[in-house]
Design a protein around this motif. Structure first.
Motif, PDB file in Angstrom:
ATOM      1  N   THR A   2      -7.446  -0.400  -2.736  1.00 38.35           N
ATOM      2  CA  THR A   2      -6.292  -0.870  -1.981  1.00 38.35           C
ATOM      3  C   THR A   2      -5.735   0.243  -1.100  1.00 38.35           C
ATOM      4  OG1 THR A   2      -5.745  -2.346  -3.806  1.00 38.35           O
ATOM      5  CG2 THR A   2      -4.022  -1.934  -2.183  1.00 38.35           C
ATOM      6  N   ILE A   3      -5.308  -0.131   0.090  1.00 35.82           N
ATOM      7  CA  ILE A   3      -4.658   0.805   0.994  1.00 35.82           C
ATOM      8  C   ILE A   3      -3.156   0.705   0.791  1.00 35.82           C
ATOM      9  CG2 ILE A   3      -4.244   1.386   3.411  1.00 35.82           C
ATOM     10  CD1 ILE A   3      -7.029   0.309   4.024  1.00 35.82           C
ATOM     11  N   ALA A   4      -2.488   1.834   0.665  1.00 38.13           N
ATOM     12  CA  ALA A   4      -1.049   1.857   0.440  1.00 38.13           C
ATOM     13  C   ALA A   4      -0.312   1.159   1.580  1.00 38.13           C
ATOM     14  CB  ALA A   4      -0.564   3.298   0.309  1.00 38.13           C
ATOM     15  N   ARG A   5       0.821   0.544   1.253  1.00 39.14           N
ATOM     16  CA  ARG A   5       1.573  -0.226   2.244  1.00 39.14           C
ATOM     17  C   ARG A   5       2.032   0.652   3.412  1.00 39.14           C
ATOM     18  NH1 ARG A   5       6.313  -3.452  -0.412  1.00 39.14           N
ATOM     19  NH2 ARG A   5       4.531  -3.859  -1.784  1.00 39.14           N
ATOM     20  N   ASN A   6       2.381   1.889   3.125  1.00 40.77           N
ATOM     21  CA  ASN A   6       2.868   2.799   4.161  1.00 40.77           C
ATOM     22  C   ASN A   6       1.790   3.801   4.593  1.00 40.77           C
ATOM     23  OD1 ASN A   6       2.797   4.184   1.773  1.00 40.77           O
ATOM     24  ND2 ASN A   6       4.676   5.345   2.148  1.00 40.77           N
ATOM     25  N   ALA A   7       0.525   3.384   4.504  1.00 42.65           N
ATOM     26  CA  ALA A   7      -0.588   4.291   4.811  1.00 42.65           C
ATOM     27  C   ALA A   7      -0.526   4.776   6.256  1.00 42.65           C
ATOM     28  CB  ALA A   7      -1.920   3.593   4.556  1.00 42.65           C
ATOM     29  N   HIS A   8      -0.948   6.008   6.442  1.00 41.20           N
ATOM     30  CA  HIS A   8      -1.053   6.623   7.764  1.00 41.20           C
ATOM     31  C   HIS A   8      -2.281   6.031   8.460  1.00 41.20           C
ATOM     32  CE1 HIS A   8      -0.324  10.277  10.351  1.00 41.20           C
ATOM     33  NE2 HIS A   8      -1.575  10.023  10.687  1.00 41.20           N
ATOM     34  N   ARG A   9      -2.114   5.542   9.676  1.00 39.93           N
ATOM     35  CA  ARG A   9      -3.198   4.850  10.386  1.00 39.93           C
ATOM     36  C   ARG A   9      -4.002   5.835  11.224  1.00 39.93           C
ATOM     37  NH1 ARG A   9       0.814   1.026  13.346  1.00 39.93           N
ATOM     38  NH2 ARG A   9       1.868   3.055  13.250  1.00 39.93           N
ATOM     39  N   VAL A  10      -5.307   5.831  11.015  1.00 44.49           N
ATOM     40  CA  VAL A  10      -6.198   6.772  11.689  1.00 44.49           C
ATOM     41  C   VAL A  10      -7.241   5.995  12.488  1.00 44.49           C
ATOM     42  CG1 VAL A  10      -7.847   8.672  11.408  1.00 44.49           C
ATOM     43  CG2 VAL A  10      -5.889   8.475   9.861  1.00 44.49           C
ATOM     44  N   ALA A  11      -7.374   6.339  13.757  1.00 42.75           N
ATOM     45  CA  ALA A  11      -8.415   5.769  14.611  1.00 42.75           C
ATOM     46  C   ALA A  11      -9.467   6.843  14.869  1.00 42.75           C
ATOM     47  CB  ALA A  11      -7.832   5.291  15.930  1.00 42.75           C
ATOM     48  N   VAL A  12     -10.715   6.567  14.501  1.00 42.75           N
ATOM     49  CA  VAL A  12     -11.821   7.480  14.760  1.00 42.75           C
ATOM     50  C   VAL A  12     -12.563   6.949  15.975  1.00 42.75           C
ATOM     51  CG1 VAL A  12     -13.901   8.557  13.830  1.00 42.75           C
ATOM     52  CG2 VAL A  12     -11.989   8.016  12.310  1.00 42.75           C
ATOM     53  N   LEU A  13     -12.526   7.709  17.063  1.00 43.20           N
ATOM     54  CA  LEU A  13     -13.093   7.251  18.332  1.00 43.20           C
ATOM     55  C   LEU A  13     -14.520   7.768  18.480  1.00 43.20           C
ATOM     56  CD1 LEU A  13     -12.982   5.966  21.117  1.00 43.20           C
ATOM     57  CD2 LEU A  13     -11.751   8.000  21.941  1.00 43.20           C
ATOM     58  N   ALA A  14     -15.487   6.869  18.351  1.00 42.12           N
ATOM     59  CA  ALA A  14     -16.906   7.229  18.439  1.00 42.12           C
ATOM     60  C   ALA A  14     -17.411   7.010  19.856  1.00 42.12           C
ATOM     61  CB  ALA A  14     -17.721   6.386  17.462  1.00 42.12           C
ATOM     62  N   LEU A  15     -17.964   8.057  20.453  1.00 40.48           N
ATOM     63  CA  LEU A  15     -18.578   7.964  21.771  1.00 40.48           C
ATOM     64  C   LEU A  15     -20.096   7.986  21.623  1.00 40.48           C
ATOM     65  CD1 LEU A  15     -16.332  10.495  23.731  1.00 40.48           C
ATOM     66  CD2 LEU A  15     -15.950   8.057  23.328  1.00 40.48           C
ATOM     67  N   ARG A  34      -5.178   9.792  -2.438  1.00 44.15           N
ATOM     68  CA  ARG A  34      -4.595   8.632  -3.127  1.00 44.15           C
ATOM     69  C   ARG A  34      -3.155   8.905  -3.551  1.00 44.15           C
ATOM     70  NH1 ARG A  34      -9.497   6.235  -4.922  1.00 44.15           N
ATOM     71  NH2 ARG A  34     -10.955   6.682  -3.215  1.00 44.15           N
ATOM     72  N   ASP A  35      -2.373   7.854  -3.664  1.00 40.88           N
ATOM     73  CA  ASP A  35      -1.021   8.010  -4.204  1.00 40.88           C
ATOM     74  C   ASP A  35      -1.061   7.864  -5.716  1.00 40.88           C
ATOM     75  OD1 ASP A  35      -1.166   5.277  -4.771  1.00 40.88           O
ATOM     76  OD2 ASP A  35       0.097   4.685  -3.071  1.00 40.88           O
ATOM     77  N   THR A  36       0.096   7.843  -6.361  1.00 43.09           N
ATOM     78  CA  THR A  36       0.142   7.832  -7.826  1.00 43.09           C
ATOM     79  C   THR A  36      -0.410   6.548  -8.426  1.00 43.09           C
ATOM     80  OG1 THR A  36       2.440   7.054  -7.686  1.00 43.09           O
ATOM     81  CG2 THR A  36       2.086   9.432  -7.931  1.00 43.09           C
ATOM     82  N   ARG A  37      -0.489   5.488  -7.631  1.00 42.24           N
ATOM     83  CA  ARG A  37      -1.066   4.225  -8.113  1.00 42.24           C
ATOM     84  C   ARG A  37      -2.550   4.111  -7.815  1.00 42.24           C
ATOM     85  NH1 ARG A  37       2.997   0.099  -5.240  1.00 42.24           N
ATOM     86  NH2 ARG A  37       2.324   1.453  -3.529  1.00 42.24           N
ATOM     87  N   GLY A  38      -3.084   5.131  -7.129  1.00 45.02           N
ATOM     88  CA  GLY A  38      -4.501   5.103  -6.789  1.00 45.02           C
ATOM     89  C   GLY A  38      -4.799   4.446  -5.460  1.00 45.02           C
ATOM     90  N   GLY A 185       0.759  17.646   0.669  1.00 50.13           N
ATOM     91  CA  GLY A 185       0.832  18.763  -0.253  1.00 50.13           C
ATOM     92  C   GLY A 185      -0.495  19.095  -0.917  1.00 50.13           C
ATOM     93  N   ALA A 186      -0.487  20.240  -1.600  1.00 55.60           N
ATOM     94  CA  ALA A 186      -1.719  20.778  -2.171  1.00 55.60           C
ATOM     95  C   ALA A 186      -2.280  19.915  -3.284  1.00 55.60           C
ATOM     96  CB  ALA A 186      -1.470  22.197  -2.691  1.00 55.60           C
ATOM     97  N   GLY A 187      -1.408  19.294  -4.080  1.00 56.83           N
ATOM     98  CA  GLY A 187      -1.895  18.493  -5.204  1.00 56.83           C
ATOM     99  C   GLY A 187      -2.773  17.343  -4.744  1.00 56.83           C
ATOM    100  N   VAL A 188      -2.317  16.600  -3.738  1.00 54.82           N
ATOM    101  CA  VAL A 188      -3.098  15.470  -3.219  1.00 54.82           C
ATOM    102  C   VAL A 188      -4.373  15.973  -2.553  1.00 54.82           C
ATOM    103  CG1 VAL A 188      -3.091  13.534  -1.599  1.00 54.82           C
ATOM    104  CG2 VAL A 188      -1.048  14.038  -2.941  1.00 54.82           C
ATOM    105  N   ALA A 189      -4.263  17.086  -1.792  1.00 62.81           N
ATOM    106  CA  ALA A 189      -5.450  17.629  -1.119  1.00 62.81           C
ATOM    107  C   ALA A 189      -6.481  18.117  -2.125  1.00 62.81           C
ATOM    108  CB  ALA A 189      -5.046  18.775  -0.189  1.00 62.81           C
ATOM    109  N   ASN A 190      -6.032  18.791  -3.175  1.00 59.11           N
ATOM    110  CA  ASN A 190      -6.968  19.275  -4.190  1.00 59.11           C
ATOM    111  C   ASN A 190      -7.658  18.115  -4.901  1.00 59.11           C
ATOM    112  OD1 ASN A 190      -6.193  21.835  -3.523  1.00 59.11           O
ATOM    113  ND2 ASN A 190      -4.937  22.172  -5.331  1.00 59.11           N
ATOM    114  N   SER A 191      -6.906  17.049  -5.165  1.00 53.12           N
ATOM    115  CA  SER A 191      -7.494  15.873  -5.802  1.00 53.12           C
ATOM    116  C   SER A 191      -8.530  15.221  -4.888  1.00 53.12           C
ATOM    117  CB  SER A 191      -6.393  14.866  -6.151  1.00 53.12           C
ATOM    118  OG  SER A 191      -6.932  13.697  -6.721  1.00 53.12           O
TER     119      SER A 191
END
Length: 326
Positions: A2-15, A34-38, A185-191
């Motif tokens: 599942t994607i979090a409701r407030n997820a950051h939206r990323v567009a990857v532009l392939a040329l 992931r957030d605390t709910r996964g 933060g570092a905790g999410v990045a390390n995970s």
């Protein structure tokens, strides 16, 4: 997943001629945050200039779900590297792509390139008078085509606020982890790094691995000593002590350490202590004095000085920022 409701939206532009690894890196690495709910903290989608397929450098086709309209709503736009095309050969760019990138930047979206994706950002005019990174092997061509850009071909990535650029191949992973660390933060990045089975941090200013001799593998390597030092960051650690643990002379140890990590022992150790302090500030309620001791800085003044140099803010402000994220 599942994607979090407030997820950051990323567009990857392939040329056309997109590099396959670069294309998959944002989805794989950012998708591991992931957030605390996964739930996923980033919603990553791929688009192309026309919404139709493009040919990858590895001779497979990329079938996107979106066209350039995706860049109009994305919080971050990522341009993966390309192995051929006008931005690499003559410094020009499809006008529609250039306009989409400039519009995204103009409305406040973060714009990111991986490897030779920096040629695309430069062709769009987004890197003029800015520092930028690219793959070291393309540095001369980049300087010729884009002399207004302050190219630094010796670093893994550059964070210039709303525009970030990285060197080649695996440096895109480092940049994506840096984005997660910056956002959450570092905790999410390390995970996320553990999920991707990659090191959680390589300093952006670390040198690219350009034409260095490959060190011999065996008991003479410095990896055991690095592991030993990481377990003792709160203790005084001298270059002589680290060389002694590795059973090498200081001169030999320093040379081999740089060959294997791209950094000097002192610079590597300082970065590990900054990272340990960041993690403690983000994930514990320890006072600054306790964080200072556990990360091995000796004095709170030394900790504050290094935070100011490395991150640009004092430890207390850093903690407030990332506790706010939590």
């Amino acid at each position: 997943m599942t994607i979090a409701r407030n997820a950051h939206r990323v567009a990857v532009l392939a040329l056309d001629h997109v590099v396959g690894l670069d294309l998959g890196t944002p989805s794989q690495v950012l998708g591991a945050a992931r957030d605390t709910r996964g739930d996923r903290r980033y919603a990553v989608d791929v688009c192309t200039p026309t919404g139709g397929p493009v040919r990858s450098a590895a001779r497979f086709q990329v079938m996107p779900d979106h066209g350039l309209e995706l860049t109009r709503s994305a919080d971050t736009v990522v341009v993966p590297g390309i192995h051929d095309g006008a931005p690499l050969t003559d410094g020009t760019l499809d006008p529609a792509v250039g306009e989409a990138l400039r519009a995204a930047h103009g409305r406040g979206a973060r714009v990111v390139s991986i490897c030779t994706g920096s040629f695309v950002l430069a062709a769009a005019g987004l890197l003029d008078d800015r520092p930028a990174a690219t793959h070291w092997a393309h540095a001369d061509a980049f300087r010729t085509l884009y002399p207004k850009v302050r190219l630094d071909p010796d670093v893994l990535f550059i964070d210039d606020g709303e525009i970030l650029t990285s060197a080649g191949v695996a440096a895109g992973i480092d940049l994506c982890l840096h984005i997660i660390r910056r956002d959450h933060g570092a905790g999410v990045a390390n995970s996320a790094a553990r999920r991707c089975v990659v090191p959680p941090w390589r300093e952006g200013g670390q040198a690219q691995y350009t034409e260095r001799p490959v060190p011999e593998v065996g008991a003479s390597g410095t990896a055991p000593t690095r592991e030993w030092a990481l377990a003792r960051l709160g203790e005084p650690l001298t270059l002589r002590a680290m060389a002694g643990h590795a059973r090498m002379s200081v001169r030999t140890f320093t040379r081999r350490f740089r060959e294997e990590t791209g950094a000097s022992p002192s610079r590597w150790l300082l970065q590990q202590r900054v990272d340990r302090a960041r993690l403690l500030l983000e994930t514990t309620d320890l006072g600054v004095d306790q964080v200072t001791r556990q990360s091995g800085f000796g004095t709170a003044a030394a900790l504050r000085q290094q935070f100011q140099l490395s991150i640009g803010v004092p430890p207390t402000a850093y903690r407030r920022t990332f506790r706010g994220h939590a």
